[in-house]
Write a protein that holds these residues in place. Structure first.
Motif, mmCIF file in Angstrom:
data_model
loop_
_atom_site.group_PDB
_atom_site.id
_atom_site.type_symbol
_atom_site.label_atom_id
_atom_site.label_comp_id
_atom_site.label_asym_id
_atom_site.label_seq_id
_atom_site.Cartn_x
_atom_site.Cartn_y
_atom_site.Cartn_z
ATOM 1 N N GLN A 1 2.650 -27.372 42.077
ATOM 2 C CA GLN A 1 1.236 -27.726 41.931
ATOM 3 C C GLN A 1 0.636 -27.072 40.686
ATOM 4 O O GLN A 1 -0.199 -27.653 40.013
ATOM 5 C CB GLN A 1 0.444 -27.312 43.166
ATOM 6 C CG GLN A 1 0.750 -28.158 44.379
ATOM 7 C CD GLN A 1 0.065 -27.630 45.629
ATOM 8 O OE1 GLN A 1 -0.374 -26.486 45.676
ATOM 9 N NE2 GLN A 1 0.007 -28.474 46.653
ATOM 10 N N ASN A 2 1.054 -25.866 40.377
ATOM 11 C CA ASN A 2 0.551 -25.173 39.189
ATOM 12 C C ASN A 2 1.156 -25.731 37.904
ATOM 13 O O ASN A 2 0.522 -25.692 36.857
ATOM 14 C CB ASN A 2 0.847 -23.677 39.269
ATOM 15 C CG ASN A 2 0.067 -22.998 40.379
ATOM 16 O OD1 ASN A 2 -0.963 -23.502 40.815
ATOM 17 N ND2 ASN A 2 0.565 -21.871 40.846
ATOM 18 N N TYR A 3 2.364 -26.226 37.996
ATOM 19 C CA TYR A 3 3.058 -26.718 36.804
ATOM 20 C C TYR A 3 2.444 -28.001 36.259
ATOM 21 O O TYR A 3 2.319 -28.162 35.055
ATOM 22 C CB TYR A 3 4.544 -26.946 37.117
ATOM 23 C CG TYR A 3 5.297 -27.558 35.972
ATOM 24 C CD1 TYR A 3 5.661 -26.791 34.871
ATOM 25 C CD2 TYR A 3 5.616 -28.910 35.965
ATOM 26 C CE1 TYR A 3 6.328 -27.340 33.806
ATOM 27 C CE2 TYR A 3 6.280 -29.482 34.899
ATOM 28 C CZ TYR A 3 6.643 -28.690 33.820
ATOM 29 O OH TYR A 3 7.303 -29.255 32.776
ATOM 30 N N GLN A 4 2.070 -28.908 37.139
ATOM 31 C CA GLN A 4 1.570 -30.213 36.695
ATOM 32 C C GLN A 4 0.330 -30.105 35.803
ATOM 33 O O GLN A 4 0.304 -30.703 34.735
ATOM 34 C CB GLN A 4 1.291 -31.122 37.900
ATOM 35 C CG GLN A 4 1.010 -32.549 37.518
ATOM 36 C CD GLN A 4 2.147 -33.178 36.734
ATOM 37 O OE1 GLN A 4 3.304 -32.974 37.021
ATOM 38 N NE2 GLN A 4 1.799 -33.944 35.715
ATOM 39 N N PRO A 5 -0.708 -29.347 36.179
ATOM 40 C CA PRO A 5 -1.864 -29.228 35.263
ATOM 41 C C PRO A 5 -1.489 -28.540 33.948
ATOM 42 O O PRO A 5 -1.984 -28.903 32.881
ATOM 43 C CB PRO A 5 -2.873 -28.388 36.042
ATOM 44 C CG PRO A 5 -2.459 -28.473 37.460
ATOM 45 C CD PRO A 5 -0.991 -28.715 37.464
ATOM 46 N N LEU A 6 -0.586 -27.576 34.005
ATOM 47 C CA LEU A 6 -0.159 -26.883 32.799
ATOM 48 C C LEU A 6 0.594 -27.839 31.869
ATOM 49 O O LEU A 6 0.351 -27.870 30.662
ATOM 50 C CB LEU A 6 0.742 -25.691 33.166
ATOM 51 C CG LEU A 6 1.259 -24.857 32.008
ATOM 52 C CD1 LEU A 6 0.100 -24.149 31.321
ATOM 53 C CD2 LEU A 6 2.285 -23.853 32.507
ATOM 54 N N ALA A 7 1.475 -28.631 32.436
ATOM 55 C CA ALA A 7 2.227 -29.604 31.627
ATOM 56 C C ALA A 7 1.292 -30.661 31.048
ATOM 57 O O ALA A 7 1.447 -31.060 29.887
ATOM 58 C CB ALA A 7 3.317 -30.260 32.475
ATOM 59 N N SER A 8 0.341 -31.124 31.824
ATOM 60 C CA SER A 8 -0.613 -32.132 31.344
ATOM 61 C C SER A 8 -1.458 -31.601 30.193
ATOM 62 O O SER A 8 -1.793 -32.337 29.265
ATOM 63 C CB SER A 8 -1.521 -32.585 32.475
ATOM 64 O OG SER A 8 -0.781 -33.212 33.479
ATOM 65 N N LYS A 9 -1.794 -30.317 30.259
ATOM 66 C CA LYS A 9 -2.621 -29.714 29.226
ATOM 67 C C LYS A 9 -1.888 -29.661 27.879
ATOM 68 O O LYS A 9 -2.487 -29.842 26.828
ATOM 69 C CB LYS A 9 -3.019 -28.296 29.653
ATOM 70 C CG LYS A 9 -4.001 -27.616 28.706
ATOM 71 C CD LYS A 9 -4.495 -26.311 29.263
ATOM 72 C CE LYS A 9 -3.500 -25.227 28.902
ATOM 73 N NZ LYS A 9 -3.955 -23.878 29.260
ATOM 74 N N HIS A 10 -0.575 -29.476 27.910
ATOM 75 C CA HIS A 10 0.210 -29.351 26.679
ATOM 76 C C HIS A 10 0.866 -30.662 26.239
ATOM 77 O O HIS A 10 1.503 -30.704 25.197
ATOM 78 C CB HIS A 10 1.295 -28.284 26.857
ATOM 79 C CG HIS A 10 0.724 -26.902 26.994
ATOM 80 N ND1 HIS A 10 0.157 -26.227 25.937
ATOM 81 C CD2 HIS A 10 0.610 -26.097 28.065
ATOM 82 C CE1 HIS A 10 -0.271 -25.051 26.352
ATOM 83 N NE2 HIS A 10 -0.012 -24.941 27.648
ATOM 84 N N GLU A 11 0.688 -31.705 27.026
ATOM 85 C CA GLU A 11 1.293 -32.993 26.683
ATOM 86 C C GLU A 11 0.556 -33.615 25.501
ATOM 87 O O GLU A 11 -0.670 -33.612 25.444
ATOM 88 C CB GLU A 11 1.232 -33.940 27.879
ATOM 89 C CG GLU A 11 1.913 -35.255 27.652
ATOM 90 C CD GLU A 11 1.878 -36.145 28.880
ATOM 91 O OE1 GLU A 11 2.296 -37.299 28.761
ATOM 92 O OE2 GLU A 11 1.410 -35.699 29.935
ATOM 93 N N LYS A 12 1.325 -34.168 24.568
ATOM 94 C CA LYS A 12 0.745 -34.805 23.394
ATOM 95 C C LYS A 12 0.091 -36.124 23.802
ATOM 96 O O LYS A 12 0.698 -36.947 24.468
ATOM 97 C CB LYS A 12 1.835 -35.065 22.361
ATOM 98 C CG LYS A 12 1.336 -35.679 21.083
ATOM 99 C CD LYS A 12 2.476 -35.922 20.106
ATOM 100 C CE LYS A 12 1.958 -36.649 18.885
ATOM 101 N NZ LYS A 12 3.042 -37.009 17.983
ATOM 102 N N GLN A 13 -1.144 -36.329 23.390
ATOM 103 C CA GLN A 13 -1.853 -37.566 23.685
ATOM 104 C C GLN A 13 -1.364 -38.655 22.730
ATOM 105 O O GLN A 13 -1.257 -38.430 21.529
ATOM 106 C CB GLN A 13 -3.365 -37.374 23.533
ATOM 107 C CG GLN A 13 -3.950 -36.385 24.525
ATOM 108 C CD GLN A 13 -3.766 -36.849 25.958
ATOM 109 O OE1 GLN A 13 -3.951 -38.010 26.271
ATOM 110 N NE2 GLN A 13 -3.382 -35.933 26.839
ATOM 111 N N ARG A 14 -1.077 -39.799 23.274
ATOM 112 C CA ARG A 14 -0.568 -40.905 22.472
ATOM 113 C C ARG A 14 -1.707 -41.885 22.146
ATOM 114 O O ARG A 14 -2.482 -42.241 23.020
ATOM 115 C CB ARG A 14 0.538 -41.629 23.228
ATOM 116 C CG ARG A 14 1.766 -40.760 23.383
ATOM 117 C CD ARG A 14 2.812 -41.440 24.239
ATOM 118 N NE ARG A 14 3.963 -40.604 24.400
ATOM 119 C CZ ARG A 14 4.091 -39.652 25.318
ATOM 120 N NH1 ARG A 14 3.101 -39.426 26.155
ATOM 121 N NH2 ARG A 14 5.178 -38.932 25.394
ATOM 122 N N PRO A 15 -1.749 -42.335 20.899
ATOM 123 C CA PRO A 15 -2.774 -43.319 20.516
ATOM 124 C C PRO A 15 -2.356 -44.723 20.978
ATOM 125 O O PRO A 15 -1.754 -45.487 20.224
ATOM 126 C CB PRO A 15 -2.809 -43.207 18.993
ATOM 127 C CG PRO A 15 -1.441 -42.727 18.620
ATOM 128 C CD PRO A 15 -0.969 -41.875 19.765
#
Length: 153
Positions: free
Chosen positions: A7-21
């Motif tokens: 549960q803690n990993y998912q928000p952390l991974a989402s925060k560092h994921e590169k946003q795609r145009p």
């Protein structure tokens, strides 16, 4: 990994994921894919004008020419740059198929021409051809049944 760590990993991974145009990528794919199709249409017109093909017979030489051009561009490293820019736009079935076949051949050339190039180049081609033949058989079978039932003429 226990449940709290997941549960803690998912928000952390989402925060560092590169946003795609997404919109920009869709426009690029549309323009490059459309350009490939336009080139294919120009090749068709060329064959019809200079070699007396008809609309019914021009498909095969046009397809072969597009595959040949794609294979040359892949071998020179140009097609990969186009694909990097366009993404899914280069996956137009014919050019994507030609690129995949030659890329496999190039990747395995160090293993020799027979087992490396020949053996790996046709791994993808075999499944594509098998699926195409099977799909054509199923469609023809359905059409034959519908004609015999009088549903279509």
């Amino acid at each position: 990994m226990n449940k709290t760590n997941k549960q803690n990993y998912q928000p952390l991974a989402s925060k560092h994921e590169k946003q795609r145009p997404v919109l920009k990528n869709c426009i690029r794919a549309f323009l490059v894919g459309g350009t490939i199709c336009f080139i294919g249409q120009c090749i068709s017109f060329f064959y019809m004008y200079f070699f007396d093909f008809t609309e019914e017979t021009v498909g095969d030489p046009t397809t072969a020419t597009l595959i040949f051009i794609t294979m040359i561009l892949t071998g020179l490293g140009v097609y990969d740059k186009i694909a990097q820019f366009a993404g899914a736009g280069t996956a137009v079935p014919v050019t994507g198929f030609g690129n995949a076949v030659i890329s496999a051949a190039i990747d395995h050339k160090s293993e020799g021409f027979v087992q490396g190039v020949g053996g790996n180049m046709f791994k993808l081609a075999g499944s594509v051809i098998l699926f195409g033949v099977f799909s054509a058989f199923v469609v023809a079978l359905i059409k034959t049944i519908l004609i015999n039932l009088g549903v279509i003429g």
